[in-house]
Design a protein around this motif. Sequence first.
Motif, PDB file in Angstrom:
ATOM      1  N   GLU A 190       0.810  -1.216   0.000  1.00 57.68           N
ATOM      2  CA  GLU A 190       0.000   0.000   0.000  1.00 57.68           C
ATOM      3  C   GLU A 190       0.848   1.274   0.000  1.00 57.68           C
ATOM      4  OE1 GLU A 190      -3.023  -0.331  -0.605  1.00 57.68           O
ATOM      5  OE2 GLU A 190      -3.797  -2.141   0.366  1.00 57.68           O
ATOM      6  N   LEU A 191       0.439   2.182  -0.868  1.00 56.02           N
ATOM      7  CA  LEU A 191       1.056   3.499  -0.940  1.00 56.02           C
ATOM      8  C   LEU A 191      -0.070   4.493  -0.658  1.00 56.02           C
ATOM      9  CD1 LEU A 191       3.369   5.420  -1.636  1.00 56.02           C
ATOM     10  CD2 LEU A 191       2.952   4.975  -4.059  1.00 56.02           C
ATOM     11  N   SER A 192      -0.153   4.933   0.616  1.00 58.73           N
ATOM     12  CA  SER A 192      -1.265   5.784   1.047  1.00 58.73           C
ATOM     13  C   SER A 192      -0.888   7.241   0.842  1.00 58.73           C
ATOM     14  CB  SER A 192      -1.569   5.498   2.529  1.00 58.73           C
ATOM     15  OG  SER A 192      -2.444   6.472   3.071  1.00 58.73           O
ATOM     16  N   MET A 193      -1.409   7.826  -0.216  1.00 52.88           N
ATOM     17  CA  MET A 193      -1.163   9.247  -0.442  1.00 52.88           C
ATOM     18  C   MET A 193      -2.314   9.853  -1.243  1.00 52.88           C
ATOM     19  SD  MET A 193       2.148   9.067  -3.009  1.00 52.88           S
ATOM     20  CE  MET A 193       1.957   8.585  -4.744  1.00 52.88           C
ATOM     21  N   GLY A 194      -2.596  11.129  -0.982  1.00 52.38           N
ATOM     22  CA  GLY A 194      -3.671  11.831  -1.662  1.00 52.38           C
ATOM     23  C   GLY A 194      -4.806  12.172  -0.718  1.00 52.38           C
ATOM     24  N   MET A 195      -5.173  13.469  -0.678  1.00 55.89           N
ATOM     25  CA  MET A 195      -6.285  13.975   0.117  1.00 55.89           C
ATOM     26  C   MET A 195      -7.202  14.753  -0.835  1.00 55.89           C
ATOM     27  SD  MET A 195      -3.706  15.133   3.252  1.00 55.89           S
ATOM     28  CE  MET A 195      -4.754  16.380   3.857  1.00 55.89           C
ATOM     29  N   SER A 196      -8.217  15.420  -0.295  1.00 60.29           N
ATOM     30  CA  SER A 196      -9.181  16.090  -1.176  1.00 60.29           C
ATOM     31  C   SER A 196      -8.517  16.955  -2.255  1.00 60.29           C
ATOM     32  CB  SER A 196     -10.133  16.960  -0.353  1.00 60.29           C
ATOM     33  OG  SER A 196     -10.967  16.142   0.433  1.00 60.29           O
ATOM     34  N   GLN A 197      -7.529  17.740  -1.842  1.00 58.44           N
ATOM     35  CA  GLN A 197      -6.929  18.704  -2.766  1.00 58.44           C
ATOM     36  C   GLN A 197      -6.063  18.061  -3.847  1.00 58.44           C
ATOM     37  OE1 GLN A 197      -7.841  21.880  -2.863  1.00 58.44           O
ATOM     38  NE2 GLN A 197      -9.179  21.240  -1.179  1.00 58.44           N
ATOM     39  N   ASP A 198      -5.501  16.898  -3.530  1.00 56.04           N
ATOM     40  CA  ASP A 198      -4.440  16.400  -4.419  1.00 56.04           C
ATOM     41  C   ASP A 198      -4.552  14.916  -4.773  1.00 56.04           C
ATOM     42  OD1 ASP A 198      -3.642  15.206  -2.027  1.00 56.04           O
ATOM     43  OD2 ASP A 198      -2.014  16.634  -1.668  1.00 56.04           O
ATOM     44  N   TYR A 199      -5.703  14.313  -4.527  1.00 58.39           N
ATOM     45  CA  TYR A 199      -5.732  12.857  -4.736  1.00 58.39           C
ATOM     46  C   TYR A 199      -5.615  12.457  -6.209  1.00 58.39           C
ATOM     47  CZ  TYR A 199     -10.825  12.865  -5.720  1.00 58.39           C
ATOM     48  OH  TYR A 199     -12.064  13.085  -6.254  1.00 58.39           O
ATOM     49  N   HIS A 200      -6.044  13.367  -7.112  1.00 55.43           N
ATOM     50  CA  HIS A 200      -5.880  13.055  -8.539  1.00 55.43           C
ATOM     51  C   HIS A 200      -4.397  12.908  -8.887  1.00 55.43           C
ATOM     52  CE1 HIS A 200      -9.865  15.103  -8.438  1.00 55.43           C
ATOM     53  NE2 HIS A 200     -10.161  14.068  -9.205  1.00 55.43           N
ATOM     54  N   LEU A 201      -3.609  13.830  -8.342  1.00 58.73           N
ATOM     55  CA  LEU A 201      -2.157  13.790  -8.604  1.00 58.73           C
ATOM     56  C   LEU A 201      -1.527  12.570  -7.934  1.00 58.73           C
ATOM     57  CD1 LEU A 201      -1.425  17.593  -8.005  1.00 58.73           C
ATOM     58  CD2 LEU A 201      -1.510  16.407 -10.219  1.00 58.73           C
ATOM     59  N   ALA A 202      -2.038  12.221  -6.756  1.00 58.82           N
ATOM     60  CA  ALA A 202      -1.505  11.055  -6.046  1.00 58.82           C
ATOM     61  C   ALA A 202      -1.750   9.785  -6.871  1.00 58.82           C
ATOM     62  CB  ALA A 202      -2.150  10.938  -4.667  1.00 58.82           C
ATOM     63  N   ILE A 203      -2.943   9.689  -7.449  1.00 55.75           N
ATOM     64  CA  ILE A 203      -3.279   8.514  -8.247  1.00 55.75           C
ATOM     65  C   ILE A 203      -2.399   8.431  -9.493  1.00 55.75           C
ATOM     66  CG2 ILE A 203      -5.092   7.549  -9.724  1.00 55.75           C
ATOM     67  CD1 ILE A 203      -7.049   8.530  -7.487  1.00 55.75           C
ATOM     68  N   GLU A 204      -2.185   9.571 -10.130  1.00 57.54           N
ATOM     69  CA  GLU A 204      -1.289   9.589 -11.299  1.00 57.54           C
ATOM     70  C   GLU A 204       0.097   9.073 -10.932  1.00 57.54           C
ATOM     71  OE1 GLU A 204      -3.141  13.631 -13.243  1.00 57.54           O
ATOM     72  OE2 GLU A 204      -0.958  13.517 -13.015  1.00 57.54           O
ATOM     73  N   ASN A 205       0.444   9.258  -9.647  1.00 55.97           N
ATOM     74  CA  ASN A 205       1.782   8.850  -9.210  1.00 55.97           C
ATOM     75  C   ASN A 205       1.785   7.547  -8.415  1.00 55.97           C
ATOM     76  OD1 ASN A 205       3.830  10.999 -10.067  1.00 55.97           O
ATOM     77  ND2 ASN A 205       2.113  12.224  -9.320  1.00 55.97           N
ATOM     78  N   GLY A 206       0.740   6.734  -8.603  1.00 57.87           N
ATOM     79  CA  GLY A 206       0.806   5.366  -8.092  1.00 57.87           C
ATOM     80  C   GLY A 206       0.143   5.098  -6.751  1.00 57.87           C
ATOM     81  N   SER A 207      -0.617   6.058  -6.230  1.00 53.72           N
ATOM     82  CA  SER A 207      -1.283   5.824  -4.944  1.00 53.72           C
ATOM     83  C   SER A 207      -2.205   4.595  -5.011  1.00 53.72           C
ATOM     84  CB  SER A 207      -2.115   7.052  -4.565  1.00 53.72           C
ATOM     85  OG  SER A 207      -2.876   6.785  -3.411  1.00 53.72           O
ATOM     86  N   THR A 208      -2.250   3.838  -3.918  1.00 53.34           N
ATOM     87  CA  THR A 208      -3.180   2.703  -3.842  1.00 53.34           C
ATOM     88  C   THR A 208      -4.297   2.960  -2.830  1.00 53.34           C
ATOM     89  OG1 THR A 208      -1.989   1.556  -2.065  1.00 53.34           O
ATOM     90  CG2 THR A 208      -1.289   1.098  -4.326  1.00 53.34           C
ATOM     91  N   MET A 209      -4.126   4.040  -2.039  1.00 52.88           N
ATOM     92  CA  MET A 209      -5.114   4.393  -1.012  1.00 52.88           C
ATOM     93  C   MET A 209      -5.178   5.891  -0.909  1.00 52.88           C
ATOM     94  SD  MET A 209      -4.601   2.230   2.463  1.00 52.88           S
ATOM     95  CE  MET A 209      -5.487   0.705   2.630  1.00 52.88           C
ATOM     96  N   VAL A 210      -6.359   6.461  -1.113  1.00 53.39           N
ATOM     97  CA  VAL A 210      -6.494   7.908  -0.919  1.00 53.39           C
ATOM     98  C   VAL A 210      -7.330   8.161   0.334  1.00 53.39           C
ATOM     99  CG1 VAL A 210      -6.174   8.517  -3.347  1.00 53.39           C
ATOM    100  CG2 VAL A 210      -8.472   8.002  -2.519  1.00 53.39           C
ATOM    101  N   ARG A 211      -6.981   9.209   1.044  1.00 52.47           N
ATOM    102  CA  ARG A 211      -7.669   9.560   2.298  1.00 52.47           C
ATOM    103  C   ARG A 211      -8.404  10.884   2.071  1.00 52.47           C
ATOM    104  NH1 ARG A 211      -2.274   9.331   3.107  1.00 52.47           N
ATOM    105  NH2 ARG A 211      -2.412  11.546   3.519  1.00 52.47           N
ATOM    106  N   VAL A 212      -9.698  10.778   1.794  1.00 57.88           N
ATOM    107  CA  VAL A 212     -10.444  11.959   1.367  1.00 57.88           C
ATOM    108  C   VAL A 212     -11.513  12.325   2.389  1.00 57.88           C
ATOM    109  CG1 VAL A 212     -11.873  12.939  -0.472  1.00 57.88           C
ATOM    110  CG2 VAL A 212     -10.003  11.380  -1.054  1.00 57.88           C
ATOM    111  N   GLY A 213     -11.450  13.550   2.896  1.00 51.55           N
ATOM    112  CA  GLY A 213     -12.411  14.008   3.887  1.00 51.55           C
ATOM    113  C   GLY A 213     -13.352  15.072   3.358  1.00 51.55           C
TER     114      GLY A 213
END
Length: 220
Positions: A190-213
């Motif tokens: 698991e690569l947990s990265m990305g929140m409301s503001q930046d989860y699109h960018l996190a996904i482009e860079n391989g995130s497997t888990m986004v934490r969105v509030g």
Amino acid sequence: MTTESNLNKVRSSLPVGVKLIAVSKTKNSESILEAYGAGQRRFGENKVQELVTKWETLPKDIEWHFIGHLQSNKVRFIAPFISMIHAIDSFKILKAVDEEAKRAGRIIPCLIQVHIAMEETKFGFSPEEVVELFHNKEVSELKNIIIAGVMGMATYTDDEELISQEFSSLNSLFQTIKEDFFKNNPAFCELSMGMSQDYHLAIENGSTMVRVGSSIFGER
Ligand SMILES: *Cc1c(COP(=O)(O)O)cnc(C)c1O
């Protein structure tokens, strides 16, 4: 916009395989149950007392993720039920989780928090310290935790290029650690990265888990 429609909007923008942690900190049971009713099961909290109260009162098939800084003396309150701890920021806390997991008769998946942001942060390992951590033999002796991957937060900025660079560097570190220390261990995934503001960018860079509030539950 309702919680349910926000949730569906976020979900529809996630590629298959990327897990959504709905960050419900400060939000009441009603909001959480609305998301739950729409099928959401993974929720993230960052305060022990608040989490324990929610765990006690909300449906038991919710998977709770602890995403904040955790103090050693509070681990025992969440060890009996927590699904994953995202922000392990010291060897000391990792040992405390192992101990309390053992007491609870559980194995708790943990992510190592790495500070990738330019801004000064109090918590997390530097990339060099993470490598050191995995060289420490004592880590492999902890039997009641599973190291399931790494977690990080990008700089809070409008500079998308900088955010992307930071996420990309965390992804590289994740891949390197996997190759060097977890080659035959699929649990490290698991690569947990990305929140409301930046989860699109996190996904482009391989995130497997986004934490969105806030994109789901509204501003706090
Ligand atoms: C609050 C929080 C989030 C969610 O932030 P939003 O901007 O509301 O999406 C994600 N990760 C961590 C560690 C948090 O503390």
